[in-house]
Design a protein around this motif. Structure first.
Motif, PDB file in Angstrom:
ATOM      1  N   PRO A 154      45.916  26.381  66.704  1.00 29.25           N
ATOM      2  CA  PRO A 154      45.399  27.628  67.273  1.00 29.25           C
ATOM      3  C   PRO A 154      44.170  28.139  66.513  1.00 29.25           C
ATOM      4  CG  PRO A 154      47.776  27.708  67.188  1.00 29.25           C
ATOM      5  CD  PRO A 154      47.357  26.484  66.423  1.00 29.25           C
ATOM      6  N   TYR A 155      44.178  27.989  65.187  1.00 26.62           N
ATOM      7  CA  TYR A 155      43.003  28.403  64.407  1.00 26.62           C
ATOM      8  C   TYR A 155      41.773  27.638  64.869  1.00 26.62           C
ATOM      9  CZ  TYR A 155      39.699  28.918  60.580  1.00 26.62           C
ATOM     10  OH  TYR A 155      38.557  29.153  59.858  1.00 26.62           O
ATOM     11  N   ASP A 156      41.911  26.344  65.070  1.00 22.64           N
ATOM     12  CA  ASP A 156      40.779  25.525  65.487  1.00 22.64           C
ATOM     13  C   ASP A 156      40.221  25.993  66.832  1.00 22.64           C
ATOM     14  OD1 ASP A 156      39.160  23.006  65.050  1.00 22.64           O
ATOM     15  OD2 ASP A 156      40.092  22.499  66.962  1.00 22.64           O
ATOM     16  N   VAL A 157      41.120  26.288  67.754  1.00 17.23           N
ATOM     17  CA  VAL A 157      40.704  26.776  69.073  1.00 17.23           C
ATOM     18  C   VAL A 157      39.985  28.117  68.955  1.00 17.23           C
ATOM     19  CG1 VAL A 157      41.549  27.663  71.295  1.00 17.23           C
ATOM     20  CG2 VAL A 157      42.502  25.541  70.342  1.00 17.23           C
ATOM     21  N   LEU A 158      40.594  29.028  68.218  1.00 17.97           N
ATOM     22  CA  LEU A 158      40.075  30.394  68.145  1.00 17.97           C
ATOM     23  C   LEU A 158      38.808  30.474  67.299  1.00 17.97           C
ATOM     24  CD1 LEU A 158      43.534  32.137  67.754  1.00 17.97           C
ATOM     25  CD2 LEU A 158      42.051  32.273  69.755  1.00 17.97           C
ATOM     26  N   ASN A 159      38.829  29.804  66.162  1.00 18.28           N
ATOM     27  CA  ASN A 159      37.666  29.832  65.277  1.00 18.28           C
ATOM     28  C   ASN A 159      36.448  29.201  65.954  1.00 18.28           C
ATOM     29  OD1 ASN A 159      36.464  30.216  62.504  1.00 18.28           O
ATOM     30  ND2 ASN A 159      36.319  27.984  62.647  1.00 18.28           N
ATOM     31  N   SER A 160      36.678  28.154  66.740  1.00 19.74           N
ATOM     32  CA  SER A 160      35.580  27.499  67.445  1.00 19.74           C
ATOM     33  C   SER A 160      34.938  28.430  68.467  1.00 19.74           C
ATOM     34  CB  SER A 160      36.081  26.233  68.153  1.00 19.74           C
ATOM     35  OG  SER A 160      36.528  25.280  67.209  1.00 19.74           O
ATOM     36  N   ALA A 161      35.686  29.453  68.903  1.00 16.19           N
ATOM     37  CA  ALA A 161      35.173  30.434  69.853  1.00 16.19           C
ATOM     38  C   ALA A 161      34.742  31.722  69.157  1.00 16.19           C
ATOM     39  CB  ALA A 161      36.232  30.738  70.905  1.00 16.19           C
ATOM     40  N   SER A 162      34.563  31.638  67.837  1.00 15.33           N
ATOM     41  CA  SER A 162      34.098  32.768  67.015  1.00 15.33           C
ATOM     42  C   SER A 162      35.085  33.917  66.938  1.00 15.33           C
ATOM     43  CB  SER A 162      32.736  33.280  67.526  1.00 15.33           C
ATOM     44  OG  SER A 162      31.759  32.259  67.459  1.00 15.33           O
ATOM     45  N   VAL A 163      36.366  33.613  67.152  1.00 16.04           N
ATOM     46  CA  VAL A 163      37.407  34.618  66.946  1.00 16.04           C
ATOM     47  C   VAL A 163      37.759  34.650  65.463  1.00 16.04           C
ATOM     48  CG1 VAL A 163      39.774  35.298  67.486  1.00 16.04           C
ATOM     49  CG2 VAL A 163      38.322  34.296  69.265  1.00 16.04           C
ATOM     50  N   SER A 164      37.820  35.826  64.895  1.00 15.68           N
ATOM     51  CA  SER A 164      38.142  35.996  63.479  1.00 15.68           C
ATOM     52  C   SER A 164      39.644  36.161  63.297  1.00 15.68           C
ATOM     53  CB  SER A 164      37.413  37.229  62.928  1.00 15.68           C
ATOM     54  OG  SER A 164      37.816  37.513  61.615  1.00 15.68           O
ATOM     55  N   LEU A 165      40.214  35.444  62.333  1.00  7.52           N
ATOM     56  CA  LEU A 165      41.646  35.541  62.059  1.00  7.52           C
ATOM     57  C   LEU A 165      41.882  36.140  60.674  1.00  7.52           C
ATOM     58  CD1 LEU A 165      41.356  33.100  64.191  1.00  7.52           C
ATOM     59  CD2 LEU A 165      43.679  32.530  63.481  1.00  7.52           C
ATOM     60  N   THR A 166      42.774  37.103  60.615  1.00  7.89           N
ATOM     61  CA  THR A 166      43.266  37.671  59.360  1.00  7.89           C
ATOM     62  C   THR A 166      44.732  37.294  59.256  1.00  7.89           C
ATOM     63  OG1 THR A 166      41.729  39.533  59.450  1.00  7.89           O
ATOM     64  CG2 THR A 166      43.705  39.806  58.090  1.00  7.89           C
ATOM     65  N   VAL A 167      45.182  36.886  58.070  1.00  9.35           N
ATOM     66  CA  VAL A 167      46.557  36.408  57.910  1.00  9.35           C
ATOM     67  C   VAL A 167      47.336  37.348  56.996  1.00  9.35           C
ATOM     68  CG1 VAL A 167      48.026  34.476  57.245  1.00  9.35           C
ATOM     69  CG2 VAL A 167      45.786  34.038  58.274  1.00  9.35           C
ATOM     70  N   ALA A 168      48.520  37.712  57.450  1.00 11.44           N
ATOM     71  CA  ALA A 168      49.400  38.608  56.695  1.00 11.44           C
ATOM     72  C   ALA A 168      50.789  37.968  56.589  1.00 11.44           C
ATOM     73  CB  ALA A 168      49.499  39.962  57.393  1.00 11.44           C
TER      74      ALA A 168
END
Length: 241
Positions: free
Chosen positions: A33-47
């Motif tokens: 999912p990170y690969d999909v989202l990051n490739s679309a310039s979505v920023s992920l924060t992890v908690a």
């Protein structure tokens, strides 16, 4: 318009019941999912409930030895920081300004989440706050365990009457952990959705299955092979908002 942001919640639990073996979160269920989202310039924060380091299930590293996306995620200095320095859930719970930038909350699986997230009052409250704010709630494999006890403001279960999926009893049997986990996720999800809802699964174990319900606001995936498709479903919904 700024790029969408997703808050990922990992487990803080690293012991597999009383087996003496380690557990944690499942590598490919975050990496893909990170690969999909990051490739679309979505920023992920992890908690995580405790914050700080969140343990990757060693068995998931072994399973992904030939999975380049997972290996890149595990070993890249930039992505390693995501799970080595997670932020505590307490930073976000009861803090509308902290969750305002996020379009979705996402729970990867692994067996760790079965032990701490279903009983974490902070995790449950955070899910409720995301839901009440009209945001997307997503989970894959054992990740939906974080949702089974979440109650809305009127006292009803979040999942009641919903359509969902998650790691099946057959899959749990096949990995030999049905007697180790605190409950069988398929059974608990069926209980939560009640007769008004439904538990859906692929035609065969380990098949790809993603269920999108509540107008795109509830997204669940069945197992590790479904992780990429869950990322794609999240991306589709949050980019349409």
């Amino acid at each position: 318009m700024s790029a969408p942001k997703v808050l990922v919640v990992l487990t803080s639990h690293d012991k597999l019941g009383d087996t003496g073996k380690p557990t944690g979160w499942y590598l490919s269920e975050l990496a893909h999912p990170y690969d999909v989202l990051n490739s679309a310039s979505v920023s992920l924060t992890v908690a995580s409930p405790a914050g700080g380091h969140s343990t990757v299930d060693p068995s998931s590293i072994d399973a992904a030895k030939d999975d380049q996306i997972s290996q890149n995620f595990l070993n890249s200095e930039s992505t390693k920081l995501l799970f080595e320095q997670t932020r505590p859930l307490s930073e976000f719970v009861g803090n509308p300004s902290a969750i305002a930038p996020f379009a979705a909350i996402f729970f990867p699986g692994g067996h760790g989440p079965m032990f701490d997230l279903p009983v974490s009052s902070e995790s449950q409250q955070l899910v409720r706050e995301f839901w009440d704010a009209g945001k997307v709630v997503a989970a894959v494999c054992h990740g939906p365990a974080a949702l089974v006890n979440v109650k809305l403001g009127d006292g009803s279960l979040l999942l009641k009457g919903r359509k969902v999926t998650g790691f099946t009893n057959e899959e749990e049997d096949q990995v030999g952990l049905s007697k180790v986990v605190p409950f069988l996720l398929e059974d608990k999800l069926k209980e939560a959705v009640a007769t008004e809802g439904g538990f859906e699964k692929a035609e065969s174990a380990w098949g790809v299955k993603v269920v999108v319900d509540a107008g795109g606001r509830l997204i669940t995936g069945q197992n590790p092979p479904s992780a990429k498709a869950v990322g794609e479903a999240i991306l589709k919904v949050i980019t349409l908002q």
